[in-house]
Design a protein around this motif. Structure first.
Motif, PDB file in Angstrom:
ATOM      1  N   ASP A  35      13.074 -11.868  27.170  1.00 20.58           N
ATOM      2  CA  ASP A  35      12.662 -10.463  27.184  1.00 20.58           C
ATOM      3  C   ASP A  35      13.809  -9.525  26.825  1.00 20.58           C
ATOM      4  N   HIS A  36      15.009  -9.784  27.362  1.00 23.22           N
ATOM      5  CA  HIS A  36      16.133  -8.881  27.062  1.00 23.22           C
ATOM      6  C   HIS A  36      16.580  -8.992  25.605  1.00 23.22           C
ATOM      7  N   GLU A  37      16.208 -10.055  24.919  1.00 27.09           N
ATOM      8  CA  GLU A  37      16.515 -10.167  23.500  1.00 27.09           C
ATOM      9  C   GLU A  37      15.503  -9.396  22.651  1.00 27.09           C
ATOM     10  N   ILE A  38      14.394  -9.052  23.240  1.00 28.84           N
ATOM     11  CA  ILE A  38      13.390  -8.212  22.580  1.00 28.84           C
ATOM     12  C   ILE A  38      13.689  -6.735  22.859  1.00 28.84           C
ATOM     13  N   THR A  39      14.101  -6.415  24.062  1.00 31.27           N
ATOM     14  CA  THR A  39      14.266  -5.010  24.457  1.00 31.27           C
ATOM     15  C   THR A  39      15.633  -4.428  24.120  1.00 31.27           C
ATOM     16  N   ASP A  40      16.649  -5.230  24.016  1.00 32.37           N
ATOM     17  CA  ASP A  40      17.991  -4.748  23.697  1.00 32.37           C
ATOM     18  C   ASP A  40      18.152  -4.706  22.178  1.00 32.37           C
ATOM     19  N   HIS A  41      18.461  -3.524  21.665  1.00 28.73           N
ATOM     20  CA  HIS A  41      18.540  -3.305  20.219  1.00 28.73           C
ATOM     21  C   HIS A  41      19.492  -4.290  19.535  1.00 28.73           C
ATOM     22  N   THR A  42      20.703  -4.414  20.031  1.00 30.73           N
ATOM     23  CA  THR A  42      21.694  -5.282  19.391  1.00 30.73           C
ATOM     24  C   THR A  42      21.287  -6.743  19.470  1.00 30.73           C
ATOM     25  N   TYR A  53      18.550  -7.428  16.999  1.00 31.97           N
ATOM     26  CA  TYR A  53      19.038  -7.526  15.627  1.00 31.97           C
ATOM     27  C   TYR A  53      19.616  -8.908  15.342  1.00 31.97           C
ATOM     28  N   THR A  54      20.175  -9.549  16.343  1.00 30.37           N
ATOM     29  CA  THR A  54      20.653 -10.920  16.141  1.00 30.37           C
ATOM     30  C   THR A  54      19.459 -11.838  15.899  1.00 30.37           C
ATOM     31  N   VAL A  55      18.407 -11.696  16.698  1.00 25.67           N
ATOM     32  CA  VAL A  55      17.181 -12.477  16.481  1.00 25.67           C
ATOM     33  C   VAL A  55      16.655 -12.204  15.079  1.00 25.67           C
ATOM     34  N   LEU A  56      16.562 -10.927  14.727  1.00 22.60           N
ATOM     35  CA  LEU A  56      16.015 -10.526  13.437  1.00 22.60           C
ATOM     36  C   LEU A  56      16.830 -11.086  12.272  1.00 22.60           C
ATOM     37  N   VAL A  76       6.964 -12.786  17.235  1.00 28.15           N
ATOM     38  CA  VAL A  76       8.194 -12.145  17.718  1.00 28.15           C
ATOM     39  C   VAL A  76       8.156 -10.653  17.394  1.00 28.15           C
ATOM     40  N   LEU A  77       7.761 -10.319  16.171  1.00 28.97           N
ATOM     41  CA  LEU A  77       7.674  -8.902  15.791  1.00 28.97           C
ATOM     42  C   LEU A  77       6.651  -8.157  16.641  1.00 28.97           C
ATOM     43  N   ARG A  78       5.548  -8.802  16.975  1.00 32.99           N
ATOM     44  CA  ARG A  78       4.533  -8.149  17.828  1.00 32.99           C
ATOM     45  C   ARG A  78       5.084  -7.861  19.226  1.00 32.99           C
ATOM     46  N   ARG A  79       5.891  -8.768  19.745  1.00 30.09           N
ATOM     47  CA  ARG A  79       6.522  -8.520  21.059  1.00 30.09           C
ATOM     48  C   ARG A  79       7.433  -7.300  20.986  1.00 30.09           C
ATOM     49  N   ARG A  80       8.216  -7.209  19.929  1.00 32.81           N
ATOM     50  CA  ARG A  80       9.112  -6.056  19.764  1.00 32.81           C
ATOM     51  C   ARG A  80       8.293  -4.774  19.605  1.00 32.81           C
ATOM     52  N   LEU A  81       7.236  -4.819  18.804  1.00 31.74           N
ATOM     53  CA  LEU A  81       6.387  -3.652  18.597  1.00 31.74           C
ATOM     54  C   LEU A  81       5.752  -3.205  19.906  1.00 31.74           C
ATOM     55  N   GLN A  82       5.277  -4.152  20.696  1.00 27.76           N
ATOM     56  CA  GLN A  82       4.693  -3.816  22.001  1.00 27.76           C
ATOM     57  C   GLN A  82       5.721  -3.097  22.871  1.00 27.76           C
ATOM     58  N   PHE A  83       6.953  -3.587  22.895  1.00 28.97           N
ATOM     59  CA  PHE A  83       8.012  -2.929  23.652  1.00 28.97           C
ATOM     60  C   PHE A  83       8.259  -1.516  23.132  1.00 28.97           C
ATOM     61  N   LEU A  84       8.338  -1.363  21.814  1.00 29.93           N
ATOM     62  CA  LEU A  84       8.638  -0.060  21.224  1.00 29.93           C
ATOM     63  C   LEU A  84       7.525   0.956  21.461  1.00 29.93           C
ATOM     64  N   GLU A  85       6.313   0.483  21.681  1.00 33.18           N
ATOM     65  CA  GLU A  85       5.188   1.395  21.877  1.00 33.18           C
ATOM     66  C   GLU A  85       4.993   1.824  23.326  1.00 33.18           C
ATOM     67  N   GLU A  86       5.754   1.247  24.235  1.00 35.60           N
ATOM     68  CA  GLU A  86       5.681   1.667  25.629  1.00 35.60           C
ATOM     69  C   GLU A  86       6.392   3.004  25.799  1.00 35.60           C
ATOM     70  N   PRO A  87       5.772   3.943  26.542  1.00 39.81           N
ATOM     71  CA  PRO A  87       6.447   5.224  26.756  1.00 39.81           C
ATOM     72  C   PRO A  87       7.732   5.013  27.560  1.00 39.81           C
ATOM     73  N   THR A  88       8.794   5.600  27.069  1.00 45.97           N
ATOM     74  CA  THR A  88      10.078   5.438  27.734  1.00 45.97           C
ATOM     75  C   THR A  88      10.958   6.641  27.437  1.00 45.97           C
TER      76      THR A  88
END
Length: 176
Positions: free
Chosen positions: A86-93, A96-99, A114-126
């Motif tokens: 999860d922290h590899e999806i939510t942490d930007h840096t 980018y290593t995964v990407l 993997v991209l869908r997991r990142r998109l789901q994270f990015l779409e959460e209000p924060t």
């Protein structure tokens, strides 16, 4: 993420240690410099686990060596790419290593997951700042530097979400 970067670069071909360090340093940038004190212990752990092997570099003499990925190392790298923490999806840096190595996954459906997991994270209000449990919007922030930070993050997130949707072949969501 250091270990994934090592495995990923070695999946592209055998490298001497100094070249591997240069590539990892360029990937992580100035925000997370790679020291010999972190790189070489990681290489040793991966070698001990049978994920990479060291051979003397015939062109540089016995003082230098070349690192290469083993089949077990390739399997480990692909598993890490298929199921980032999860922290590899939510942490930007870290993301980018995964990407950076995601194209090494042969199955497009796995890459898309993997991209869908990142998109789901990015779409959460924060937000970086909260009023109780409510995220504070940039427009509500008086401090110009905090507002700038928030506006920059919003623009970056918007651009990343658009790119991910494009990569997934999805249309952007309707705006009200």
């Amino acid at each position: 993420m250091l270990e994934l970067a090592i495995l990923g670069f070695l999946a592209e071909g055998a490298l001497p240690g100094h070249e591997l360090r240069r590539r990892v340093s360029h990937l992580t940038g100035y925000t997370r410099p790679v020291s010999d004190g972190s790189l070489y212990p990681a290489i040793n752990r991966l070698a001990k686990a049978g994920l990479l092997e060291r051979r003397a570099d015939p062109q540089a003499g016995s003082a230098r060596y070349v690192l290469s990925l083993t089949e077990a190392g390739r399997t480990e790298m692909l598993d890490r790419l298929r199921r980032p923490a999860d922290h590899e999806i939510t942490d930007h840096t870290r993301f980018y290593t995964v990407l950076s190595f995601l194209s090494l996954l042969p199955d497009a459906a796995e890459r898309h997951a993997v991209l869908r997991r990142r998109l789901q994270f990015l779409e959460e209000p924060t937000s970086f700042f909260y009023d109780g449990d409510r995220p504070v919007r940039a427009e509500e922030v008086a401090d110009p530097y905090r507002r700038g930070m928030m506006l920059t993050a919003r623009a970056t997130s918007r651009a990343e979400r658009a790119w991910i949707r494009e990569e997934l072949g999805e249309a952007p969501p309707e705006t009200p």
